[in-house]
Motif scaffolding. Sequence first.
Motif, mmCIF file in Angstrom:
data_model
loop_
_atom_site.group_PDB
_atom_site.id
_atom_site.type_symbol
_atom_site.label_atom_id
_atom_site.label_comp_id
_atom_site.label_asym_id
_atom_site.label_seq_id
_atom_site.Cartn_x
_atom_site.Cartn_y
_atom_site.Cartn_z
ATOM 1 N N ASP A 1 0.877 -1.180 0.000
ATOM 2 C CA ASP A 1 0.000 0.000 0.000
ATOM 3 C C ASP A 1 0.907 1.220 0.000
ATOM 4 O OD1 ASP A 1 -1.702 2.102 0.461
ATOM 5 O OD2 ASP A 1 -2.794 1.132 2.090
ATOM 6 N N HIS B 1 0.460 4.276 0.143
ATOM 7 C CA HIS B 1 0.105 5.420 0.976
ATOM 8 C C HIS B 1 0.012 5.051 2.454
ATOM 9 C CE1 HIS B 1 -0.659 7.542 -2.725
ATOM 10 N NE2 HIS B 1 -1.492 6.581 -3.103
ATOM 11 N N GLU C 1 -3.019 -0.245 -5.851
ATOM 12 C CA GLU C 1 -3.547 0.492 -7.008
ATOM 13 C C GLU C 1 -4.015 -0.433 -8.127
ATOM 14 O OE1 GLU C 1 0.978 0.480 -7.753
ATOM 15 O OE2 GLU C 1 -0.448 0.252 -6.095
ATOM 16 N N LEU C 2 -3.683 -1.758 -8.019
ATOM 17 C CA LEU C 2 -4.101 -2.700 -9.051
ATOM 18 C C LEU C 2 -5.265 -3.579 -8.604
ATOM 19 C CD1 LEU C 2 -0.603 -3.853 -10.376
ATOM 20 C CD2 LEU C 2 -2.130 -2.112 -11.325
ATOM 21 N N SER D 1 -11.904 -2.362 -7.951
ATOM 22 C CA SER D 1 -12.556 -1.272 -7.229
ATOM 23 C C SER D 1 -13.320 -1.805 -6.028
ATOM 24 C CB SER D 1 -13.524 -0.535 -8.158
ATOM 25 O OG SER D 1 -14.197 0.492 -7.459
ATOM 26 N N ARG E 1 5.615 -5.427 -8.069
ATOM 27 C CA ARG E 1 5.289 -4.530 -9.174
ATOM 28 C C ARG E 1 6.346 -4.608 -10.272
ATOM 29 N NH1 ARG E 1 3.956 -1.589 -4.499
ATOM 30 N NH2 ARG E 1 1.850 -0.680 -4.467
#
Length: 398
Positions: free
Chosen positions: A106, A108, A187-188, A191, A242
């Motif tokens: 994560d 953030h 981010e992947l 949703s 990543r």
Amino acid sequence: MKKIFLTAAMAFALLHSQAQTTAPKENTGFESRKLKLDEINLVSSYYTQNGNNAAVTGGIGSQKLTDIANVFDVKLSKYDSKSRKHTFGLEVGIDHYTSASSDMIDLHANSSASHADTRIYPSLSWSMENEKKGTTFALGLSSSSEFDYQSFGGNVSFSAKTKDRSGEFTAKLQTYLDQVKLVQPIELRPSGLLGHENYGSAARNTFAGSLSYSQIINQNLQIMFLADLVQQNGYLSLPFHRVYFNDGSVHQENLPDSRFKIPLGFRANYFLGDRFIIRTYYRFYTDNWGVNSHTADIEVPIKVTPFFSISPFYRYYTQSAAKYFAPYQVHTATDEYYNSNYDLSKFNSNFYGAGIRFAPPKGVFGLQHLSMLELRYGHYTKNINMNSDIISLNIKYK
């Protein structure tokens, strides 16, 4: 570090109380059919590393990590009515680590749930040795569990000594059936999937066959040849690694679902008088991902006194890069497979250090059954800006 010394202190207390209450038995030559305790081993270690090639962030970023490990091993034995020796082993290991790179799953987060984890890995073993025939049959089961990984393993082996007992052949089969939790970079993720729920999982299976032959050449020299065939199938990527393409887009690591490995090794131990042993090891490794490597290792135990020894060691390792590896922002959209994990890059490494071993006849600290204490330190460096240190303590009760 606190966990290491607390565990060691508890072990010392336990061993001290048993040493005071257990009287030594006379050796009458009779083989008891009752189960008896052979030995207990406690190994505690502290590991720390740093670097700047984290796979979680696409081959860049901090690789700072610390790990505290404790392994408790108990061996029991008995003889059956046919004078065959049965040995039973129970081992329980617990590791706890903190990782700066895992925290970046994560991007953030500030000390997110993924920055630390605990791995528990118990195993059971049984062997039956026919000392008259010089054969041994063995079975083993193991398990390893952590937040994103679950593994179950099994093995079977058979050993046979030559007629003059100077050589021994061993064949072993192993399998590991694993489940990998598909923890994606945040981010992947689809949703709405932001927490730890509904990750899903994928299978990864490993099958290995091993052959070895050891031979006593003379009273000074012993050698061993080793060969393995390893087949892996299933999900062989790590979902939170990543990969950044040259257009700036970010993707999950993608590797083939099959890998075949062939390690070949050779050991030689030479006894240079009463005070020195020269232990050497060489291994060649190749696989169908394009990785070829060489390992050369030497350790020279020096007996300072009959009960105290020092063992300096050195290991050199070099490997070629896997054909699916490329650094940060080098892969392109035309690549079928892509990876920026520097464990699959071209590099060489050095590992050196020393151990001290204390095994007095009256026991360590005067505790008769506390037969051995060993402390080892090693420093590891890669030529790709990564280094680590490890210190370990081994206590043996017999």
